[in-house]
Design a protein around this motif. Structure first.
Motif, PDB file in Angstrom:
ATOM      1  N   ARG A  19       8.426  -5.347   5.559  1.00 45.79           N
ATOM      2  CA  ARG A  19       7.773  -4.039   5.586  1.00 45.79           C
ATOM      3  C   ARG A  19       7.280  -3.659   6.971  1.00 45.79           C
ATOM      4  O   ARG A  19       6.925  -2.502   7.210  1.00 45.79           O
ATOM      5  CB  ARG A  19       6.593  -4.021   4.603  1.00 45.79           C
ATOM      6  CG  ARG A  19       6.981  -4.220   3.165  1.00 45.79           C
ATOM      7  CD  ARG A  19       5.801  -4.092   2.231  1.00 45.79           C
ATOM      8  NE  ARG A  19       5.288  -2.718   2.205  1.00 45.79           N
ATOM      9  CZ  ARG A  19       4.314  -2.313   1.390  1.00 45.79           C
ATOM     10  NH1 ARG A  19       3.764  -3.165   0.536  1.00 45.79           N
ATOM     11  NH2 ARG A  19       3.887  -1.071   1.419  1.00 45.79           N
ATOM     12  N   ALA A  20       7.234  -4.625   7.871  1.00 47.14           N
ATOM     13  CA  ALA A  20       6.609  -4.390   9.172  1.00 47.14           C
ATOM     14  C   ALA A  20       7.296  -3.291   9.968  1.00 47.14           C
ATOM     15  O   ALA A  20       6.643  -2.514  10.672  1.00 47.14           O
ATOM     16  CB  ALA A  20       6.573  -5.685   9.978  1.00 47.14           C
ATOM     17  N   ALA A  21       8.610  -3.200   9.856  1.00 47.24           N
ATOM     18  CA  ALA A  21       9.340  -2.202  10.655  1.00 47.24           C
ATOM     19  C   ALA A  21       8.938  -0.779  10.285  1.00 47.24           C
ATOM     20  O   ALA A  21       8.815   0.097  11.154  1.00 47.24           O
ATOM     21  CB  ALA A  21      10.846  -2.389  10.464  1.00 47.24           C
ATOM     22  N   SER A  22       8.715  -0.548   9.010  1.00 50.47           N
ATOM     23  CA  SER A  22       8.329   0.797   8.558  1.00 50.47           C
ATOM     24  C   SER A  22       6.820   0.979   8.488  1.00 50.47           C
ATOM     25  O   SER A  22       6.337   2.095   8.270  1.00 50.47           O
ATOM     26  CB  SER A  22       8.950   1.096   7.196  1.00 50.47           C
ATOM     27  OG  SER A  22       8.536   0.138   6.236  1.00 50.47           O
ATOM     28  N   GLY A  23       6.068  -0.110   8.674  1.00 49.58           N
ATOM     29  CA  GLY A  23       4.612  -0.034   8.662  1.00 49.58           C
ATOM     30  C   GLY A  23       4.009  -0.884   7.561  1.00 49.58           C
ATOM     31  O   GLY A  23       4.371  -0.744   6.390  1.00 49.58           O
ATOM     32  N   LEU A  24       3.109  -1.792   7.925  1.00 48.42           N
ATOM     33  CA  LEU A  24       2.434  -2.636   6.947  1.00 48.42           C
ATOM     34  C   LEU A  24       1.459  -1.803   6.118  1.00 48.42           C
ATOM     35  O   LEU A  24       0.934  -0.797   6.600  1.00 48.42           O
ATOM     36  CB  LEU A  24       1.683  -3.761   7.664  1.00 48.42           C
ATOM     37  CG  LEU A  24       2.558  -4.795   8.369  1.00 48.42           C
ATOM     38  CD1 LEU A  24       1.732  -5.673   9.298  1.00 48.42           C
ATOM     39  CD2 LEU A  24       3.299  -5.662   7.335  1.00 48.42           C
ATOM     40  N   PRO A  25       1.196  -2.196   4.881  1.00 49.97           N
ATOM     41  CA  PRO A  25       0.284  -1.413   4.040  1.00 49.97           C
ATOM     42  C   PRO A  25      -1.145  -1.457   4.558  1.00 49.97           C
ATOM     43  O   PRO A  25      -1.584  -2.464   5.127  1.00 49.97           O
ATOM     44  CB  PRO A  25       0.394  -2.095   2.674  1.00 49.97           C
ATOM     45  CG  PRO A  25       0.830  -3.498   2.988  1.00 49.97           C
ATOM     46  CD  PRO A  25       1.727  -3.382   4.182  1.00 49.97           C
ATOM     47  N   ARG A  26      -1.851  -0.372   4.365  1.00 50.88           N
ATOM     48  CA  ARG A  26      -3.285  -0.298   4.651  1.00 50.88           C
ATOM     49  C   ARG A  26      -4.004  -0.294   3.309  1.00 50.88           C
ATOM     50  O   ARG A  26      -3.832   0.634   2.524  1.00 50.88           O
ATOM     51  CB  ARG A  26      -3.636   0.965   5.437  1.00 50.88           C
ATOM     52  CG  ARG A  26      -3.542   0.843   6.962  1.00 50.88           C
ATOM     53  CD  ARG A  26      -2.171   0.527   7.502  1.00 50.88           C
ATOM     54  NE  ARG A  26      -2.124   0.589   8.970  1.00 50.88           N
ATOM     55  CZ  ARG A  26      -1.115   0.163   9.693  1.00 50.88           C
ATOM     56  NH1 ARG A  26      -0.047  -0.354   9.112  1.00 50.88           N
ATOM     57  NH2 ARG A  26      -1.147   0.253  11.013  1.00 50.88           N
ATOM     58  N   VAL A  27      -4.784  -1.348   3.017  1.00 47.73           N
ATOM     59  CA  VAL A  27      -5.382  -1.521   1.696  1.00 47.73           C
ATOM     60  C   VAL A  27      -6.907  -1.446   1.763  1.00 47.73           C
ATOM     61  O   VAL A  27      -7.533  -0.569   1.174  1.00 47.73           O
ATOM     62  CB  VAL A  27      -4.947  -2.863   1.069  1.00 47.73           C
ATOM     63  CG1 VAL A  27      -5.532  -3.009  -0.343  1.00 47.73           C
ATOM     64  CG2 VAL A  27      -3.421  -2.960   1.028  1.00 47.73           C
ATOM     65  N   ASN A  28      -7.528  -2.379   2.446  1.00 47.06           N
ATOM     66  CA  ASN A  28      -8.963  -2.394   2.741  1.00 47.06           C
ATOM     67  C   ASN A  28      -9.176  -3.357   3.897  1.00 47.06           C
ATOM     68  O   ASN A  28      -8.228  -4.018   4.342  1.00 47.06           O
ATOM     69  CB  ASN A  28      -9.810  -2.769   1.505  1.00 47.06           C
ATOM     70  CG  ASN A  28      -9.376  -4.093   0.874  1.00 47.06           C
ATOM     71  OD1 ASN A  28      -9.192  -5.096   1.555  1.00 47.06           O
ATOM     72  ND2 ASN A  28      -9.193  -4.092  -0.443  1.00 47.06           N
TER      73      ASN A  28
END
Length: 245
Positions: free
Chosen positions: A98-107
């Motif tokens: 997922r890193a290429a498209s952007g890692l998730p922002r959760v908390n």
């Protein structure tokens, strides 16, 4: 913290001999923390994730995700207990993809440990200790243990496959397939103040690199409040060591 003293939680942590029989080179570094001032994602956690995304791009500049040594080792470990790594990817591999498209922002907490996982290239999970029932244990499942997750927008109870490697407590499975999917019950939340982080290592990763990742995580955690306290314990096939901070 009277309900969950950090050292007591760590002392009760256990990795079953049947798991070490699969991978004698496996090590679990448990890091417990309390006094956290939690909250949603912020500028600081976003900056950490951006650094991790750049590290992933550099690591994958001349190779694919499965070719990274620690990812390849975890694929072998999954096959050893019957899982198909192409279908159920370990948490490190999932994040790297997922890193290429952007890692998730959760908390704040989840962002922090995801960033450390990618930067140090090891699977890393985070749990809310106030929702634990007893100490963490890594075992091979009987297949009857409950695992609460979400399907079609609702909470459902699933069960691991017999022989599957799972983290669990007295109430059920907290993470399936070693480091694939965490239970909803113990997941980190915006109001989490007491947490347990599990850093998983196999042969390609040295003890020094494992401890470096833990120290990186602990350093960032101590910035999340004026009264943060951490403790850690390394569990190996031969011995276990403990330390506090």
């Amino acid at each position: 913290m009277a309900e969950h003293p950090l050292q007591e939680v760590l002392a009760g942590g256990h990795v079953d001999a049947a798991v070490f029989a699969l991978r004698p080179d496996y090590r679990a570094l448990l890091l417990a923390v309390d006094g956290i001032v939690a909250g949603p994602s912020d500028a600081a956690s976003d900056a950490l994730l951006r650094t991790a995304e750049e590290a992933a791009r550099e690591a994958l500049a001349d190779r694919s995700v499965p070719e990274l040594p620690h990812v390849a080792a975890w694929r072998e470990a999954y096959r050893a207990f019957g899982a198909k790594p192409q279908r159920t990817r370990n948490s490190l591999e999932s994040l790297l993809r997922r890193a290429a498209s952007g890692l998730p922002r959760v908390n704040r907490l989840t962002d922090l440990y995801n960033a450390v996982s990618v930067r140090h290239q090891l699977p890393l999970g985070g749990e809310d200790l106030t929702r634990y029932a007893g100490p963490p244990r890594l075992v091979r499942a009987t297949g009857t243990e409950p695992f609460d997750t979400v399907a079609d927008g609702g909470t459902v109870i699933e069960h691991p496959d017999p022989g599957e490697v799972v983290w669990c407590d007295d109430a059920g499975v907290t993470c399936r397939r070693w480091n694939w999917r965490q239970a909803r019950r113990t997941q980190l939340r915006d109001d989490t103040t007491t947490a347990l982080f599990i850093l998983d290592a196999l042969g390609p990763l040295t003890d020094e690199a494992l401890r470096s990742a833990a120290e990186d995580l602990a350093t960032h955690l101590t910035r999340l409040g004026p009264d943060v306290h951490t403790a850690q314990r390394l569990i190996t096939a031969d011995a276990a060591t403990e330390s506090g901070g």
